[in-house]
Every structure is written in C-alpha cells, then in structure tokens.
Design a protein around this motif. Sequence first.
Motif, PDB file in Angstrom:
ATOM      1  N   MET A 153       1.113  -1.634  -0.455  1.00 18.85           N
ATOM      2  CA  MET A 153       0.279   0.116  -0.430  1.00 18.85           C
ATOM      3  C   MET A 153       0.852   0.965  -0.120  1.00 18.85           C
ATOM      4  O   MET A 153       0.528   2.404  -0.531  1.00 18.85           O
ATOM      5  CB  MET A 153      -0.829  -0.189   1.053  1.00 18.85           C
ATOM      6  CG  MET A 153      -1.844  -1.130   1.261  1.00 18.85           C
ATOM      7  SD  MET A 153      -3.196  -1.557   2.300  1.00 18.85           S
ATOM      8  CE  MET A 153      -2.238  -1.475   4.175  1.00 18.85           C
ATOM      9  N   ASP A 185      -6.527  -8.779   8.535  1.00 17.46           N
ATOM     10  CA  ASP A 185      -7.453  -7.849   8.669  1.00 17.46           C
ATOM     11  C   ASP A 185      -7.793  -7.599   9.616  1.00 17.46           C
ATOM     12  O   ASP A 185      -8.392  -5.789   9.321  1.00 17.46           O
ATOM     13  CB  ASP A 185      -9.365  -9.150   8.514  1.00 17.46           C
ATOM     14  CG  ASP A 185      -9.897  -8.161   8.296  1.00 17.46           C
ATOM     15  OD1 ASP A 185     -10.683  -7.487   7.371  1.00 17.46           O
ATOM     16  OD2 ASP A 185     -10.934  -7.943   9.205  1.00 17.46           O
ATOM     17  N   LEU A 188      -5.464  -4.219   8.781  1.00 20.91           N
ATOM     18  CA  LEU A 188      -6.515  -3.523   7.650  1.00 20.91           C
ATOM     19  C   LEU A 188      -7.038  -2.921   7.966  1.00 20.91           C
ATOM     20  O   LEU A 188      -7.358  -1.608   7.393  1.00 20.91           O
ATOM     21  CB  LEU A 188      -6.240  -4.183   6.369  1.00 20.91           C
ATOM     22  CG  LEU A 188      -7.335  -3.962   5.271  1.00 20.91           C
ATOM     23  CD1 LEU A 188      -6.143  -3.302   4.404  1.00 20.91           C
ATOM     24  CD2 LEU A 188      -8.188  -4.995   4.015  1.00 20.91           C
ATOM     25  N   PHE A 189      -7.748  -3.128   8.610  1.00 18.89           N
ATOM     26  CA  PHE A 189      -8.445  -2.076   9.717  1.00 18.89           C
ATOM     27  C   PHE A 189      -8.500  -1.216  10.159  1.00 18.89           C
ATOM     28  O   PHE A 189      -8.585   0.316  10.073  1.00 18.89           O
ATOM     29  CB  PHE A 189      -9.491  -2.754  10.464  1.00 18.89           C
ATOM     30  CG  PHE A 189     -10.322  -2.240  10.465  1.00 18.89           C
ATOM     31  CD1 PHE A 189     -11.950  -1.674  10.645  1.00 18.89           C
ATOM     32  CD2 PHE A 189     -10.258  -1.280  12.468  1.00 18.89           C
ATOM     33  CE1 PHE A 189     -13.262  -0.938  11.108  1.00 18.89           C
ATOM     34  CE2 PHE A 189     -11.320  -1.536  13.555  1.00 18.89           C
ATOM     35  CZ  PHE A 189     -12.609  -0.774  12.592  1.00 18.89           C
ATOM     36  N   ALA A 192      -7.051   1.449   7.589  1.00 13.75           N
ATOM     37  CA  ALA A 192      -7.883   2.444   6.862  1.00 13.75           C
ATOM     38  C   ALA A 192      -8.748   3.655   7.880  1.00 13.75           C
ATOM     39  O   ALA A 192      -9.488   3.869   7.370  1.00 13.75           O
ATOM     40  CB  ALA A 192      -8.882   1.406   6.657  1.00 13.75           C
ATOM     41  N   THR A 193      -9.033   2.911   9.049  1.00 13.77           N
ATOM     42  CA  THR A 193      -9.436   3.915  10.062  1.00 13.77           C
ATOM     43  C   THR A 193      -8.960   4.966  10.478  1.00 13.77           C
ATOM     44  O   THR A 193      -9.119   6.050  11.011  1.00 13.77           O
ATOM     45  CB  THR A 193     -10.002   3.205  11.158  1.00 13.77           C
ATOM     46  OG1 THR A 193      -9.662   1.922  11.420  1.00 13.77           O
ATOM     47  CG2 THR A 193     -11.574   2.126  10.825  1.00 13.77           C
ATOM     48  N   PHE A 195      -5.059   5.397   9.920  1.00 14.42           N
ATOM     49  CA  PHE A 195      -4.012   5.299   8.321  1.00 14.42           C
ATOM     50  C   PHE A 195      -2.349   5.369   9.252  1.00 14.42           C
ATOM     51  O   PHE A 195      -1.812   5.518   8.952  1.00 14.42           O
ATOM     52  CB  PHE A 195      -3.948   6.897   8.350  1.00 14.42           C
ATOM     53  CG  PHE A 195      -5.160   7.864   7.145  1.00 14.42           C
ATOM     54  CD1 PHE A 195      -5.179   6.969   6.664  1.00 14.42           C
ATOM     55  CD2 PHE A 195      -6.268   8.165   8.320  1.00 14.42           C
ATOM     56  CE1 PHE A 195      -6.307   7.329   5.226  1.00 14.42           C
ATOM     57  CE2 PHE A 195      -6.931   8.437   7.237  1.00 14.42           C
ATOM     58  CZ  PHE A 195      -7.266   8.421   6.221  1.00 14.42           C
ATOM     59  N   SER A 254       2.305   6.497  -2.221  1.00 16.63           N
ATOM     60  CA  SER A 254       1.040   5.861  -2.361  1.00 16.63           C
ATOM     61  C   SER A 254       1.249   4.775  -3.757  1.00 16.63           C
ATOM     62  O   SER A 254       1.507   4.586  -4.504  1.00 16.63           O
ATOM     63  CB  SER A 254       0.210   6.628  -3.151  1.00 16.63           C
ATOM     64  OG  SER A 254      -0.364   7.867  -1.852  1.00 16.63           O
ATOM     65  N   GLU A 257      -3.747   0.356  -3.093  1.00 15.46           N
ATOM     66  CA  GLU A 257      -5.151   0.405  -1.801  1.00 15.46           C
ATOM     67  C   GLU A 257      -5.210  -1.253  -2.059  1.00 15.46           C
ATOM     68  O   GLU A 257      -5.889  -1.983  -3.227  1.00 15.46           O
ATOM     69  CB  GLU A 257      -6.478   0.496  -2.507  1.00 15.46           C
ATOM     70  CG  GLU A 257      -6.982  -0.088  -1.290  1.00 15.46           C
ATOM     71  CD  GLU A 257      -8.435   0.772  -1.367  1.00 15.46           C
ATOM     72  OE1 GLU A 257      -9.389   0.676  -0.702  1.00 15.46           O
ATOM     73  OE2 GLU A 257      -8.528   1.619  -2.508  1.00 15.46           O
ATOM     74  N   LYS A 259      -7.459  -3.707  -0.880  1.00 13.13           N
ATOM     75  CA  LYS A 259      -9.164  -3.818  -0.050  1.00 13.13           C
ATOM     76  C   LYS A 259      -9.465  -4.762   0.997  1.00 13.13           C
ATOM     77  O   LYS A 259     -11.179  -4.316   2.004  1.00 13.13           O
ATOM     78  CB  LYS A 259     -10.127  -3.736  -1.647  1.00 13.13           C
ATOM     79  CG  LYS A 259     -10.273  -2.922  -2.605  1.00 13.13           C
ATOM     80  CD  LYS A 259     -10.980  -3.149  -3.885  1.00 13.13           C
ATOM     81  CE  LYS A 259     -10.751  -1.663  -4.764  1.00 13.13           C
ATOM     82  NZ  LYS A 259     -11.647  -2.386  -5.685  1.00 13.13           N
TER      83      LYS A 259
END
Length: 283
Positions: A153, A185, A188-189, A192-193, A195, A254, A257, A259
């Motif tokens: 990522m 997971d 990753l969470f 996503a929340t 950074f 960057s 991503e 998902k």
Amino acid sequence: MEYASLPQRPQQRERRSNKRPKVDDAGGPQVTAAAGTPPPAGAGGEQQPAQPDLQQAERQAGQQDQPPADEQQQQQQQQGEQGEQQGAKHEAAGGDGAPPAAARLDLQVYRSAAVRGHKFEYLDHTADVQLHAWGQTLTEAFENCALAMFNYMTPLKGIGADPALTRRYEAEGHDLQSLLFNFLDELLFAFATEFFVAKQLRITRFDRGDVAQQGEEGSGGSGGGGGGGEGAGGSWRIEAEGEGEKFDRERHASGTEVKAITYSAMQINEKPGDAEVFVIVDI
C-alpha cells in the motif's frame, strides 16, 4: 499479203493456292520446326518448365532448417548453463539444490523476487496479488506477511519508525488459517480507520490451540498445508505491536490499495527451521 500482227497474250499470273495454312489450337499459323529444334510444348510456342523433384526440394528445405552442428552444440551449452544458474538460485533460497519444475519451465522461482531487506515477495495473480512471506518460524512468517501487505500500500522505506507511535493488535481464530486471516484483517482495519502504517511489527504472543508461543521463543507446531486440526480444544490468538507512523499523502508514496483479505489459495507451510505463508488479497 501482209498479215496484221496479233496482240501478244499477257503473261499468265502466278497461280495461288486455294489451300489455307494449317492453324494450331491457339489460333496462329502452324510453323514447321527446323531440324534440331525441340517442338514447343505449350500454346503460343512457349516451352513449359520442367517439373521439379519434390522429394529433393523437401530434403533441401529440411537441411536449411537445421542449424549447423556448431550452433547446436552452442545452444545445448547455453541451456545447460541456464539450468545450473536456476539450480544455484533455488539452493541459495533454501532448496535442496535440484531446480524445481518452475525453474525448468523458466517460471518465477519462489523467494527469487524478494523485496530488498525483507523476507516477502509478490506473486502475480489474475486481478489480485498474492503475498508470499517466510521466516525461520511461523511467527516470523506471519510478521513478514503483515509487512508485505503494508509495503504494497505504501513503500516501507519511506515510513519512519517512531517508538512513541506504537500500535497494539489482537486477533483470534479457530485454526491457523482463520488466525492469519483475522490478523491481517485487523491490520487492514487499523490502516483504513487510523491511517497507521507499521514499519516494524513484532508478535508478542502466538497461541496455537494447545501450543502457546511467546514471540520468537516458541517452538514450531504443525506440518505444512494449514494445520487446521492442531489443538482444536485450545485458543487461537495473536498479540502484536507495531511501530511506524500515520500515512500522509503529501509525504509518503502511494502504492495500491488493499481492499480485503481472502481465503483463496491460502497456504501455511511449516517445517523445522523454515515456514512460509501464501495469502491472496483483493486489490
């Protein structure tokens, strides 16, 4: 008595033959060939070319397609050198010295495309990407798989490790595969929340059913293929700590991503002194 001179009779004209000249099939007058001249074989007096010898032509074509003996020996020598190089790569990666089928078919050899300074690589997959991570223990392989996901990522070389920014992670499962899935997971969470990107990650507790591992000190467990039935009556839990910093688009590069994590073709292989995991992530 004088006689008048009679008028002279005009000379007789040359008689013309009423016979028409013979005509050949092409509509032209037939010409008699001179002695020693071969008669024409085609219409209009053109000679037809002689029919080539097909068998001789095929033999000549086959000889042209085959390279000379010197070139054949050179090609065989090059193929032998390539096979030795692939075998050396496989042996350096921890193999038994004999090149696997992938090496003989000129495919990518596992662990040959490792990211510099890390024990993980990315394998091509249709519309997705497969993370391949390894280590001396399964704990290290899980840690490197997590770093592989973060590095995909955003490159980890551009991330700073601030001890003050430490993030704790916890994950549970009912077997090794579900534990690995839930662990990734959870990471990753958090990204996503919050950074948060972990440049360094250490598993502090690794419970595998009835077998508990404290960081890198724990012993190995099941064999390759997933180990879903090991210690079914115990807990499956991971606790980890990560050091890094928050992702900033203005300062960090960057990547792609991620998902979601998937169970597709997931593999967990373990043997004494070596372990590896394969995880396909949705991008």
